[in-house]
Write an enzyme that holds these catalytic residues in place. Structure first.
Site, PDB file in Angstrom:
ATOM      1  N   VAL A  11     -11.850   5.789  18.285  1.00 46.23           N
ATOM      2  CA  VAL A  11     -12.658   4.587  17.787  1.00 46.23           C
ATOM      3  C   VAL A  11     -12.562   3.082  18.667  1.00 46.23           C
ATOM      4  CG1 VAL A  11     -12.999   2.932  15.992  1.00 46.23           C
ATOM      5  CG2 VAL A  11     -12.687   5.292  15.181  1.00 46.23           C
ATOM      6  N   CYS A 283     -10.634  12.596   9.749  1.00 46.74           N
ATOM      7  CA  CYS A 283     -11.158  11.630   8.815  1.00 46.74           C
ATOM      8  C   CYS A 283     -11.367  12.195   7.416  1.00 46.74           C
ATOM      9  CB  CYS A 283     -12.315  11.111   9.065  1.00 46.74           C
ATOM     10  SG  CYS A 283     -12.009   9.751  10.565  1.00 46.74           S
ATOM     11  N   LYS A 286      -7.887  13.234   5.449  1.00 47.98           N
ATOM     12  CA  LYS A 286      -7.228  11.901   5.306  1.00 47.98           C
ATOM     13  C   LYS A 286      -7.936  10.963   4.203  1.00 47.98           C
ATOM     14  CE  LYS A 286      -7.518   8.949   8.891  1.00 47.98           C
ATOM     15  NZ  LYS A 286      -7.855   7.527   8.211  1.00 47.98           N
TER      16      LYS A 286
HETATM   17  P1  NAD Z   1      -6.341   7.630  17.403  1.00 50.47           P
HETATM   18  O1  NAD Z   1      -5.119   7.930  16.969  1.00 50.47           O
HETATM   19  O2  NAD Z   1      -7.381   8.250  18.398  1.00 50.47           O
HETATM   20  O3  NAD Z   1      -5.988   6.049  18.146  1.00 50.47           O
HETATM   21  C1  NAD Z   1      -5.198   5.156  17.598  1.00 50.47           C
HETATM   22  C2  NAD Z   1      -4.556   4.667  18.797  1.00 50.47           C
HETATM   23  O4  NAD Z   1      -3.877   3.218  18.458  1.00 50.47           O
HETATM   24  C3  NAD Z   1      -3.508   5.000  19.607  1.00 50.47           C
HETATM   25  O5  NAD Z   1      -4.058   5.047  20.897  1.00 50.47           O
HETATM   26  C4  NAD Z   1      -2.422   4.283  19.596  1.00 50.47           C
HETATM   27  O6  NAD Z   1      -1.406   4.447  20.336  1.00 50.47           O
HETATM   28  C5  NAD Z   1      -2.692   2.842  19.238  1.00 50.47           C
HETATM   29  N1  NAD Z   1      -1.804   2.141  18.405  1.00 50.47           N
HETATM   30  C6  NAD Z   1      -0.750   2.606  17.335  1.00 50.47           C
HETATM   31  N2  NAD Z   1      -0.045   1.470  16.951  1.00 50.47           N
HETATM   32  C7  NAD Z   1      -0.568   0.381  17.688  1.00 50.47           C
HETATM   33  C8  NAD Z   1      -0.157  -0.920  18.104  1.00 50.47           C
HETATM   34  N3  NAD Z   1       0.542  -1.363  17.073  1.00 50.47           N
HETATM   35  N4  NAD Z   1      -0.747  -1.493  18.863  1.00 50.47           N
HETATM   36  C9  NAD Z   1      -1.832  -0.978  19.845  1.00 50.47           C
HETATM   37  N5  NAD Z   1      -1.976   0.180  19.734  1.00 50.47           N
HETATM   38  C10 NAD Z   1      -1.561   1.017  18.597  1.00 50.47           C
HETATM   39  O7  NAD Z   1      -7.114   7.088  16.000  1.00 50.47           O
HETATM   40  P2  NAD Z   1      -8.762   7.129  15.807  1.00 50.47           P
HETATM   41  O8  NAD Z   1      -9.324   8.565  15.783  1.00 50.47           O
HETATM   42  O9  NAD Z   1      -9.345   6.121  16.995  1.00 50.47           O
HETATM   43  O10 NAD Z   1      -8.915   6.273  14.556  1.00 50.47           O
HETATM   44  C11 NAD Z   1      -8.538   4.910  14.236  1.00 50.47           C
HETATM   45  C12 NAD Z   1      -8.769   4.592  12.982  1.00 50.47           C
HETATM   46  O11 NAD Z   1     -10.223   4.503  12.805  1.00 50.47           O
HETATM   47  C13 NAD Z   1      -8.303   5.446  11.999  1.00 50.47           C
HETATM   48  O12 NAD Z   1      -7.962   4.619  10.835  1.00 50.47           O
HETATM   49  C14 NAD Z   1      -9.388   6.296  11.510  1.00 50.47           C
HETATM   50  O13 NAD Z   1      -9.287   6.872  10.203  1.00 50.47           O
HETATM   51  C15 NAD Z   1     -10.627   5.374  11.680  1.00 50.47           C
HETATM   52  N6  NAD Z   1     -11.766   6.200  11.903  1.00 50.47           N
HETATM   53  C16 NAD Z   1     -11.529   7.415  13.029  1.00 50.47           C
HETATM   54  C17 NAD Z   1     -12.980   7.948  13.249  1.00 50.47           C
HETATM   55  C18 NAD Z   1     -12.782   8.974  14.112  1.00 50.47           C
HETATM   56  O14 NAD Z   1     -13.957   9.831  14.235  1.00 50.47           O
HETATM   57  N7  NAD Z   1     -11.712   9.405  14.900  1.00 50.47           N
HETATM   58  C19 NAD Z   1     -14.262   7.734  12.642  1.00 50.47           C
HETATM   59  C20 NAD Z   1     -14.352   6.464  11.838  1.00 50.47           C
HETATM   60  C21 NAD Z   1     -13.239   5.714  11.625  1.00 50.47           C
END
Ligand code: NAD
Length: 466
Positions: A11, A283, A286
């Site tokens: 994201v 998603c 969870k």
């Molecule tokens: P992801 O695990 O791919 O990425 C999260 C990133 O955050 C990682 O790179 C991690 O190293 C970093 N991180 C963690 N703690 C941190 C901190 N304190 N400071 C800086 N960086 C930090 O997750 P994602 O799939 O991108 O999802 C992120 C959010 O978006 C989640 O809440 C998810 O539910 C939501 N979301 C995801 C999607 C999807 O399709 N992946 C779609 C809509 C919403």
């Protein structure tokens, strides 16, 4: 505008690259040094179509860091886009959000900063993040940061695999905010998308007729609930057709025809009505669990969402049952899995049905062979090496296999030389977990073909004329 994105995952990276392409100065911040190193070299650490190309086009306005002190003080807008994985009780693990919010509070600059909850977080998180920022600022500076920041909720609806198109051409942008200044900032940030004024990259053409994206403003709890309600609805639509598919199979009906005909009803619509192994990914599992957990906290029963979850995870068992019905004995068999990613065009394996299916087969003494066009390396990390053979070419999984299960509907699987595949197999049995292949063509090639919820072959007289 100066924008900082905390979390450069699926994201955060997509959002950051798209905003930089639109003309904003974007800093991507992550605690994972390897990710930041790779991003600095222009290489995305995830597979997402067109991401590398768009990163290249936006490179002048994109930078990456692991240091909060470099990324926060100057920012007009700070996105929190860190992971919120499930805890055992269904609630999301918010410790990444907590840590990001506290760092933002510690490094808040002198100007007005909009802090955006982009991570999917439960109702009430807007308030919570606001207080974390305030407390962290106060602890460092000994004063209250009044008027210097506002927290908004801006849930993300992108789909992995088409994440950039979803970001540039969204169905809607939702912003939950209490402070009108923050709404103005968010409108200005997204203006090129809302008004569709940016030049479309030639590899991501603007959908025909699209001239604006709806900008929906709400209070913060509504924005937070919108995200969960949307994902739960999509999840239950899939589980609904999967429930019908089991009945279809028993009564000798064909669920693909049922879905096609009911989907033509405009009140229902045809999307998310494809029967199969069910949903996976980071998603739906969870977010439905979190919705149920939040409702439980408030004493509100959610039987529909709970049932959608139950049906979904039963589908993975059902695949194994279907295989047992066909092969009778699983021990000692070789089964090939086509596709491991939870859906095509991504390397994401979070809650991927293929992982569960592979583990269940291994437990039952099956030798499992797997292929995926982009997720093999991630699969090896998840599944290890015992009882499993990783194949670089799709045809390899067929060699001496007693059955193939098509788990992920990667387009290239449709184009395999199936007659060659058949010649490699010990028994030409295909379980099409996504009803993706053409059953009659498979039968004509001499395969035993099983779909999901397809109880009988489709005679031509069943055709629906549109
Ligand atoms: P992801 O695990 O791919 O990425 C999260 C990133 O955050 C990682 O790179 C991690 O190293 C970093 N991180 C963690 N703690 C941190 C901190 N304190 N400071 C800086 N960086 C930090 O997750 P994602 O799939 O991108 O999802 C992120 C959010 O978006 C989640 O809440 C998810 O539910 C939501 N979301 C995801 C999607 C999807 O399709 N992946 C779609 C809509 C919403």
């Amino acid at each position: 505008m100066k924008v900082t994105i905390i979390g450069t995952g699926y994201v955060g990276l997509t959002t950051g690259v798209a905003l930089a392409y639109l003309g904003h100065e974007v800093v991507g911040l992550d605690v994972d040094e390897r990710k930041i190193e790779s991003l600095r070299k222009g290489t995305p650490p995830i597979f997402e179509p067109h991401l590398t190309e768009l990163m290249k086009l936006a490179s002048e306005r994109l930078s990456f860091t692991t240091r909060y002190e470099e990324a926060i003080p100057q920012a007009d807008v700070v996105f929190i886009a860190v992971g919120t994985p499930s805890l055992n009780d269904g609630n999301p693990d918010l410790h990444y959000v907590r840590s990001a919010a506290e760092e933002v509070g510690r490094h808040l600059g002198d100007g007005f900063t909009v802090i955006v909850n982009k991570s999917t977080v439960p109702v009430g998180s807007g308030n919570w993040v606001e207080s974390l920022v305030r407390d962290a600022f106060e602890a460092r500076n000994g004063s209250v940061p009044s008027g210097r920041y506002a927290v908004v909720s801006n849930p993300e609806f992108l789909r992995e695999g088409v994440a950039l198109a979803d970001t540039l051409y969204p169905d809607r942008i939702v912003v939950g905010a209490e402070d009108p200044r923050a709404v103005e900032v968010m409108y200005a940030l997204y203006k090129p998308i809302i008004e569709q004024t940016f030049p479309a990259p030639n590899f991501l053409p603007r959908p025909e007729g699209l001239s604006a994206a709806p900008f929906i403003t709400t209070d913060i709890p509504s924005a937070e609930l919108i995200k969960y309600a949307a994902n739960a609805f999509l999840a239950l639509k899939i589980s609904y057709i999967n429930e019908i598919s089991r009945l279809a199979e028993k009564v000798g009906a064909d669920v693909t025809r049922v879905a096609q005909a009911i989907g033509l009803d405009k009140r229902i619509g045809s999307r998310f009505l494809q029967a199969g192994i069910g949903w996976g990914g980071s998603c739906f599992g969870k977010d439905t669990a979190a919705l149920v957990a939040t409702a439980r906290e408030y004493g509100v029963p959610t039987p529909i969402v709970e049932a959608a979850r139950t049906v979904n995870y039963q589908q993975r068992e059902w695949v194994i049952e279907k295989l047992v019905n066909a092969l009778k004995i699983l021990k000692g068999r070789t089964v090939g899995l086509l596709g491991i990613a939870f859906k095509p065009h991504t390397d994401d394996l979070r809650d991927a049905p293929a992982l569960d299916i592979a583990k269940k087969l291994i437990e039952r003494g099956v030798k499992v062979k797997v292929h995926d066009p982009v997720a093999l390396e991630n699969a090896r990390k998840e599944l290890g090496d015992s009882g499993i053979c990783y194949c670089d070419r799709a045809e390899e999984v067929a060699k001496n296999a007693d059955a193939l299960i098509l788990v992920t509907e990667w387009p290239q699987y449709r184009d395999l030389d199936w007659s060659h595949v058949r010649s490699l197999m010990r028994r030409p049995l295909v379980l099409d977990g996504r009803n993706f292949l053409e059953p009659q063509a498979m039968l004509d090639l001499g395969f035993e073909y099983m779909g999901m919820g397809i109880g009988s072959l489709r005679p031509a007289s069943n055709a629906i004329t549109q």
